[in-house]
Design a protein around this motif. Sequence first.
Motif, mmCIF file in Angstrom:
data_model
loop_
_atom_site.group_PDB
_atom_site.id
_atom_site.type_symbol
_atom_site.label_atom_id
_atom_site.label_comp_id
_atom_site.label_asym_id
_atom_site.label_seq_id
_atom_site.Cartn_x
_atom_site.Cartn_y
_atom_site.Cartn_z
ATOM 1 N N GLN A 198 0.842 -1.186 0.000
ATOM 2 C CA GLN A 198 0.000 0.000 0.000
ATOM 3 C C GLN A 198 0.883 1.244 0.000
ATOM 4 N N GLY B 127 -1.872 7.193 -1.975
ATOM 5 C CA GLY B 127 -2.572 7.539 -3.206
ATOM 6 C C GLY B 127 -2.658 6.429 -4.223
ATOM 7 N N MET B 128 -2.224 5.214 -3.857
ATOM 8 C CA MET B 128 -2.200 4.119 -4.842
ATOM 9 C C MET B 128 -3.150 2.986 -4.493
ATOM 10 N N GLY B 129 -3.758 3.001 -3.336
ATOM 11 C CA GLY B 129 -4.561 1.844 -2.953
ATOM 12 C C GLY B 129 -3.661 0.657 -2.659
ATOM 13 N N LEU B 130 -4.215 -0.521 -2.679
ATOM 14 C CA LEU B 130 -3.448 -1.746 -2.424
ATOM 15 C C LEU B 130 -3.200 -2.465 -3.740
#
Lengths: 116, 113
Positions: free
Chosen positions: A37, A40-43
């Motif tokens: 994670q 700003g990228m999520g998982l």
Amino acid sequence: NAGVTQTPKFQVLKTGQSMTLQCAQDMNHEYMSWYRQDPGMGLRLIHYSVGAGITDQGEVPNGYNVSRSTTEDFPLRLLSAAPSQTSVYFCASSRPGWAVNNSPLHFGNGTRLTVT
Amino acid sequence: GQQLNQSPQSMFIQEGEDVSMNCTSSSIFNTWLWYKQDPGEGPVLLIALYKAGELTSNGRLTAQFGITRKDSFLNISASIPSDVGIYFCAGLKNSNSGYALNFGKGTSLLVTP
């Protein structure tokens, strides 16, 4: 009721060092996976396993190795750490067919890794 | 991986207000999931949707699986301070190599008393 246990909680590495992030679950789940994670990228999925002896690559597998010798454990290895691998790593597990039979994907509390 | 566009990126609301967030994709997904993540913890599943058009509730939460299978929304009614956290949508496709979730980038929710 331990659930999914990740160790260590925090780790600082120097570029080029290797280490193993540990993940263990006590729910007899066959499916296990690793996510990273980033802000700003999520998982994003790194690797996953549908059972002992079976592993497969996810979306971002480069720089990471996994193995699954037992149902309970799914370690993630960084062979030569790079600053781009600074992230929070989550391990998750569930029963077979979790995606279609309303079984939740259980997440650990994460390992926060910094590579300098 | 497939891009999931989640919006809004953040919300700052007062206690008692309703909240709505959504997730869209250019690809079709077989399953939509909504997760909540509290600081320092892993995501926890809130609602799972398995059928196009499905509308499912979990207490004050309601989520729908879009008819086109390319979108989903999550509503929270009468928000309370403990709703604070990051909400993620996740879409899943079945593939020959097994299940893999694609996550949106998250909606950060702040609730003031």
